[in-house]
Design a protein around this motif. Structure first.
Motif, mmCIF file in Angstrom:
data_model
loop_
_atom_site.group_PDB
_atom_site.id
_atom_site.type_symbol
_atom_site.label_atom_id
_atom_site.label_comp_id
_atom_site.label_asym_id
_atom_site.label_seq_id
_atom_site.Cartn_x
_atom_site.Cartn_y
_atom_site.Cartn_z
ATOM 1 N N UNK A 48 -28.026 -66.017 -47.212
ATOM 2 C CA UNK A 48 -27.908 -66.770 -48.461
ATOM 3 C C UNK A 48 -29.261 -67.309 -48.918
ATOM 4 N N UNK A 49 -30.066 -67.702 -47.932
ATOM 5 C CA UNK A 49 -31.380 -68.251 -48.268
ATOM 6 C C UNK A 49 -32.237 -67.192 -48.968
ATOM 7 N N UNK A 52 -31.113 -66.838 -52.536
ATOM 8 C CA UNK A 52 -31.600 -67.970 -53.328
ATOM 9 C C UNK A 52 -33.088 -67.817 -53.645
ATOM 10 N N UNK A 53 -33.870 -67.432 -52.654
ATOM 11 C CA UNK A 53 -35.313 -67.302 -52.869
ATOM 12 C C UNK A 53 -35.611 -66.232 -53.911
ATOM 13 N N UNK A 54 -34.923 -65.101 -53.815
ATOM 14 C CA UNK A 54 -35.180 -64.029 -54.775
ATOM 15 C C UNK A 54 -34.723 -64.417 -56.182
ATOM 16 N N UNK A 55 -33.657 -65.163 -56.286
ATOM 17 C CA UNK A 55 -33.204 -65.613 -57.610
ATOM 18 C C UNK A 55 -34.193 -66.606 -58.218
ATOM 19 N N UNK A 66 -29.380 -56.937 -52.994
ATOM 20 C CA UNK A 66 -28.974 -57.663 -51.802
ATOM 21 C C UNK A 66 -27.548 -58.187 -51.933
ATOM 22 N N UNK A 67 -27.180 -58.669 -53.136
ATOM 23 C CA UNK A 67 -25.818 -59.162 -53.340
ATOM 24 C C UNK A 67 -24.789 -58.043 -53.177
ATOM 25 N N UNK A 68 -25.100 -56.856 -53.698
ATOM 26 C CA UNK A 68 -24.176 -55.727 -53.520
ATOM 27 C C UNK A 68 -24.031 -55.356 -52.052
ATOM 28 N N UNK A 69 -25.147 -55.406 -51.330
ATOM 29 C CA UNK A 69 -25.092 -55.085 -49.895
ATOM 30 C C UNK A 69 -24.229 -56.098 -49.145
ATOM 31 N N UNK A 80 -21.213 -66.613 -52.194
ATOM 32 C CA UNK A 80 -22.542 -66.897 -52.748
ATOM 33 C C UNK A 80 -23.116 -65.676 -53.467
ATOM 34 N N UNK A 81 -22.763 -64.474 -53.002
ATOM 35 C CA UNK A 81 -23.211 -63.278 -53.714
ATOM 36 C C UNK A 81 -22.585 -63.215 -55.099
#
Length: 477
Positions: A48-49, A52-55, A66-69, A80-81
């Motif tokens: 999750x971290x 968040x960092x990439x967003x 990453x969210x799809x994965x 969270x994705x």
């Protein structure tokens, strides 16, 4: 490589330096060790971290991958994705798709208020204010503590729905919940719209003394101070706004208006040019710049600026009014009548526009000017400028009795004024002198008028602004 040497004259100081050196290296090794542990647990720990960092960094493409994965690994039940993908879609303006993602979060955990707040925000950006308000109210029920963000959003929803009373209540709740500058500025804006200027000033003062406010709040507070007749405090606030953000055009416009009132045309021109550099399509800046150039007798440049303001806002009654006034000064009554008629059609109850129409018709030799003068007097019966021009019209038409009657009324209004206008008194004295030369008995006047040592400027409509032998100054390009 440069070597650092330690002084050995004082053993105590040498010990302190050595201790600090060891402490720094221990911290470095500790951070490297923790990072190694995170790398080793990267495959089976929560990521999750990283989402968040990439967003936060704006790496939306990597964030979506990453969210799809994570969704594939968790059978499409990674909350969270869903939340991050909804936030990315909302930032891209795809609000309906974002709503679906946030609804997926709510189906997985209905008691979480954060996805519900994002749903309400998407509805607000879509213009569905009633549904947004209901969603924010549901989110408020789910929160354990007062949330200033929810209260501010509810106040904005009430503002857009036209419910000012509820908006003020929600804004006050936001201020009490610690909403900082946003809540204070929102409360002041709601109070101004509801007509409670004193409470709005108090709200601005509380926000300015309690928080470090931005340029927008400072400019709004300064403009309100200027409206309420406190130019010194307004100048301080507007100057602070421009010092914080030199391209803040509302503050520059307000300062330029103050300078125009004090006849400081050069400083006003500098402020207006700065405002136009930040906001080239600002109608008020073009209009005020034209009036300032008119004061410096740059007639062609002034007409160009005023015409540009009219082109930018064809439905602005004020822009058409200012252009009509400039055309009257430039002795173009036919063109002035067209612009003033447009302004009067957009705003029929503006008495000064009707007065300028009457002056234009009189200069064109149209008999309808008397009806226009009467209409302006009916719209503002206690305006001394309108009554003075009406008295001048009666005097020029040979109706000396009516001229004296209106001159008496102008004298009474001038006497009752809190801040008497010296130019108005001078013009009234000129009219009285002309009536005296015509043999009219002036014993009815209740006040002594100032005697003029030299001819003074007459109000618009008495005679032309420029004498017949006056040459126009060279214009700016």
């Amino acid at each position: 490589m440069r070597k650092h040497s330690l002084s050995v004259e004082n053993p105590l100081e040498h010990g302190k330096h050595l201790f600090r050196f060891c402490l720094v290296h221990v911290k470095v090794f500790q951070n490297v060790f923790i990072y190694a542990i995170n790398i080793s647990d990267f495959g089976r720990g929560s990521r999750n971290w990283l989402l968040h960092v990439r967003y936060v960094r704006g790496e939306h493409a990597l964030c979506q991958d990453l969210a799809d994965e994570l969704q594939r690994q968790n059978n499409n039940k990674h909350r969270y994705a869903h939340f991050i993908k909804g936030s990315v879609l909302a930032d891209a303006g795809r609000y309906q798709e974002a709503l679906e993602r946030f609804h997926s979060c709510l189906r997985l955990l209905p008691q979480d208020p954060e996805p519900l707040k994002q749903v309400a925000m998407c509805l607000f950006r879509q213009g569905r204010f009633q549904l947004s308000q209901e969603a924010y109210l549901e989110a408020d029920k789910l929160t354990k503590y007062p949330d200033a963000e929810i209260y501010c959003a509810l106040a904005e929803c009430a503002w857009n729905l036209g419910d000012l009373q509820r908006g003020v209540e929600w804004a006050r709740s936001a201020v009490q919940a610690g909403g900082a500058e946003r809540a204070g500025a929102l409360l002041a804006r709601q109070l101004v719209a509801s007509g409670d200027i004193h409470a709005a000033l108090c709200a601005y003062d509380h926000a300015l003394t309690s928080h470090a406010c931005g340029a927008d709040t400072l400019a709004a507070a300064g403009a309100l101070r200027l409206r309420t007749g406190d130019p010194r405090r307004a100048f301080q606030l507007l100057g602070a706004a421009l010092a914080q953000q030199p391209t803040q055009h509302p503050a520059a416009l307000a300062l330029a208006a103050m300078m125009l009132q004090h006849k400081d045309l050069d400083a006003a021109l500098a402020r207006l040019k700065a405002a136009l550099s930040a906001h080239p399509t600002c109608v008020a800046a073009h209009s005020n710049l034209g009036l300032a150039l008119m004061g410096k007798k740059k007639y062609i440049a002034a007409l160009t600026c005023l015409q540009r303001a009219v082109w930018s806002a064809p439905l602005s009654a004020r822009a058409a009014h200012n252009l009509g006034l400039a055309l009257i000064i430039c002795r173009r009554p036919a063109s002035a009548f067209c612009r003033l008629a447009t302004s009067a059609a957009l705003q029929p109850t503006q008495p000064h526009t009707v007065l300028l129409i009457a002056i234009t018709l009189e200069r064109l030799g149209d008999s309808r000017s008397d009806a226009a003068y009467a209409r302006a007097a009916a719209l503002a019966p206690n305006d001394p400028l309108i009554m003075l021009n009406l008295a001048g019209r009666h005097a020029r038409a040979g109706r000396l009795g009516d001229a004296l009657q209106h001159a008496v009324k102008v004298a009474d209004l001038h006497k009752m004024a809190e801040k008497p206008d010296a130019q108005l008194a001078s013009s009234l004295a000129n009219l009285v002198a002309l009536l005296r030369d015509s043999g009219v008995e002036l014993s009815q006047l209740p006040m002594s008028l100032p005697e003029l040592d030299s001819p003074s400027p007459r109000p618009v409509g008495k005679e032309d602004q420029n004498s017949p032998d006056e040459e126009l100054a060279p214009d700016e390009v």
